[in-house]
Design a protein around this motif. Sequence first.
Motif, PDB file in Angstrom:
ATOM      1  N   ASP A 114     -31.225  -9.422  -3.117  1.00 22.42           N
ATOM      2  CA  ASP A 114     -30.236  -9.066  -4.139  1.00 22.42           C
ATOM      3  C   ASP A 114     -29.735  -7.631  -4.038  1.00 22.42           C
ATOM      4  O   ASP A 114     -28.877  -7.206  -4.810  1.00 22.42           O
ATOM      5  CB  ASP A 114     -30.781  -9.333  -5.543  1.00 22.42           C
ATOM      6  CG  ASP A 114     -31.953  -8.421  -5.921  1.00 22.42           C
ATOM      7  OD1 ASP A 114     -32.326  -7.526  -5.113  1.00 22.42           O
ATOM      8  OD2 ASP A 114     -32.511  -8.607  -7.027  1.00 22.42           O
ATOM      9  N   GLY A 115     -30.263  -6.866  -3.080  1.00 24.92           N
ATOM     10  CA  GLY A 115     -29.796  -5.501  -2.868  1.00 24.92           C
ATOM     11  C   GLY A 115     -30.634  -4.430  -3.525  1.00 24.92           C
ATOM     12  O   GLY A 115     -30.372  -3.239  -3.344  1.00 24.92           O
ATOM     13  N   SER A 116     -31.652  -4.815  -4.271  1.00 26.26           N
ATOM     14  CA  SER A 116     -32.535  -3.819  -4.880  1.00 26.26           C
ATOM     15  C   SER A 116     -33.554  -3.343  -3.848  1.00 26.26           C
ATOM     16  O   SER A 116     -33.883  -4.061  -2.899  1.00 26.26           O
ATOM     17  CB  SER A 116     -33.242  -4.392  -6.106  1.00 26.26           C
ATOM     18  OG  SER A 116     -34.017  -5.521  -5.764  1.00 26.26           O
ATOM     19  N   VAL A 117     -34.048  -2.142  -4.045  1.00 28.48           N
ATOM     20  CA  VAL A 117     -34.989  -1.551  -3.085  1.00 28.48           C
ATOM     21  C   VAL A 117     -36.384  -2.157  -3.275  1.00 28.48           C
ATOM     22  O   VAL A 117     -36.941  -2.130  -4.376  1.00 28.48           O
ATOM     23  CB  VAL A 117     -35.060  -0.028  -3.262  1.00 28.48           C
ATOM     24  CG1 VAL A 117     -36.080   0.572  -2.290  1.00 28.48           C
ATOM     25  CG2 VAL A 117     -33.691   0.607  -3.039  1.00 28.48           C
ATOM     26  N   ALA A 118     -36.922  -2.711  -2.205  1.00 27.84           N
ATOM     27  CA  ALA A 118     -38.283  -3.245  -2.248  1.00 27.84           C
ATOM     28  C   ALA A 118     -39.302  -2.115  -2.122  1.00 27.84           C
ATOM     29  O   ALA A 118     -40.402  -2.185  -2.676  1.00 27.84           O
ATOM     30  CB  ALA A 118     -38.483  -4.261  -1.117  1.00 27.84           C
ATOM     31  N   GLY A 119     -38.933  -1.075  -1.415  1.00 27.09           N
ATOM     32  CA  GLY A 119     -39.815   0.068  -1.237  1.00 27.09           C
ATOM     33  C   GLY A 119     -39.391   0.896  -0.046  1.00 27.09           C
ATOM     34  O   GLY A 119     -38.551   0.474   0.758  1.00 27.09           O
ATOM     35  N   VAL A 120     -39.968   2.064   0.067  1.00 25.67           N
ATOM     36  CA  VAL A 120     -39.649   2.988   1.164  1.00 25.67           C
ATOM     37  C   VAL A 120     -40.945   3.608   1.671  1.00 25.67           C
ATOM     38  O   VAL A 120     -41.839   3.934   0.883  1.00 25.67           O
ATOM     39  CB  VAL A 120     -38.695   4.113   0.693  1.00 25.67           C
ATOM     40  CG1 VAL A 120     -38.357   5.046   1.861  1.00 25.67           C
ATOM     41  CG2 VAL A 120     -37.425   3.528   0.088  1.00 25.67           C
ATOM     42  N   ARG A 121     -41.039   3.776   2.966  1.00 24.63           N
ATOM     43  CA  ARG A 121     -42.165   4.494   3.562  1.00 24.63           C
ATOM     44  C   ARG A 121     -41.626   5.460   4.626  1.00 24.63           C
ATOM     45  O   ARG A 121     -40.611   5.183   5.276  1.00 24.63           O
ATOM     46  CB  ARG A 121     -43.154   3.535   4.208  1.00 24.63           C
ATOM     47  CG  ARG A 121     -43.925   2.678   3.217  1.00 24.63           C
ATOM     48  CD  ARG A 121     -44.869   3.485   2.350  1.00 24.63           C
ATOM     49  NE  ARG A 121     -45.621   2.626   1.454  1.00 24.63           N
ATOM     50  CZ  ARG A 121     -45.227   2.278   0.235  1.00 24.63           C
ATOM     51  NH1 ARG A 121     -44.053   2.698  -0.230  1.00 24.63           N
ATOM     52  NH2 ARG A 121     -45.989   1.510  -0.517  1.00 24.63           N
ATOM     53  N   VAL A 122     -42.332   6.550   4.799  1.00 29.47           N
ATOM     54  CA  VAL A 122     -41.990   7.522   5.832  1.00 29.47           C
ATOM     55  C   VAL A 122     -42.798   7.198   7.083  1.00 29.47           C
ATOM     56  O   VAL A 122     -44.027   7.136   7.042  1.00 29.47           O
ATOM     57  CB  VAL A 122     -42.287   8.959   5.364  1.00 29.47           C
ATOM     58  CG1 VAL A 122     -42.034   9.955   6.489  1.00 29.47           C
ATOM     59  CG2 VAL A 122     -41.434   9.309   4.149  1.00 29.47           C
ATOM     60  N   LEU A 123     -42.103   6.970   8.179  1.00 22.41           N
ATOM     61  CA  LEU A 123     -42.764   6.632   9.436  1.00 22.41           C
ATOM     62  C   LEU A 123     -43.094   7.873  10.261  1.00 22.41           C
ATOM     63  O   LEU A 123     -44.094   7.911  10.973  1.00 22.41           O
ATOM     64  CB  LEU A 123     -41.877   5.695  10.266  1.00 22.41           C
ATOM     65  CG  LEU A 123     -41.549   4.344   9.641  1.00 22.41           C
ATOM     66  CD1 LEU A 123     -40.612   3.560  10.560  1.00 22.41           C
ATOM     67  CD2 LEU A 123     -42.814   3.540   9.371  1.00 22.41           C
TER      68      LEU A 123
END
Length: 210
Positions: A114-123
């Motif tokens: 739906d376009g919402s952010v599931a999450g973010v991580r720094v690689l």
Amino acid sequence: MMKSISKNGLTLGIFAVVSTALVAVTSALTKPMIDQQIERQLISNISELIPAEEYNNDLFASCFYSQDPHLGTTEPQQTWLALKDQQPVGLAIEAIAPNGYNGNIRLLVGIWYDGSVAGVRVLEHKETPGLGDKIDLGKSNWITHFSGLTVESEADKRWAVKKDGGQFDAFTGATITPRAVVQAVRNTVLFYQLNKDNLYQQSANCGVKS
């Protein structure tokens, strides 16, 4: 004396050839193990954003390259589709925050269908320890604040640090780093919105860069 030098040279030459061969063989034997470790780490990172129970496809069989200025680089970035019974669930995509304090910040952004952010991580990053490195989950929970958010438009003013009138906290003595990450995540979501239908129709091509 010349015979001795010639003999020593021949010995060194043989040693060099044998050493090179050993290195090549060792590399060939360990590469599959290294590749498996990288794959396991990537799956672990993706599963932190899109839980494994939410999809049942082989992520690496659904991986393809995306290339767009919104992703912060001209280089192709890997994208993994998450599907449940062949139906789209979301995706995880690599992106670059090119304006970190000490250079590029490599991100993994999970986005629900739906376009919402599931999450973010720094690689990967080179930000200053004790200041900019708070983008690492191991240093603080700042990076988790993207989960569940949406981007309304290019002009969505919420997507900025509070110092710039937005909703995201900065770090004491380090505004550049969080500002760069916020902008990169925002741009990645915009990329998704602009290309949503096309993204879920891409053929797997990871490992085959043009």
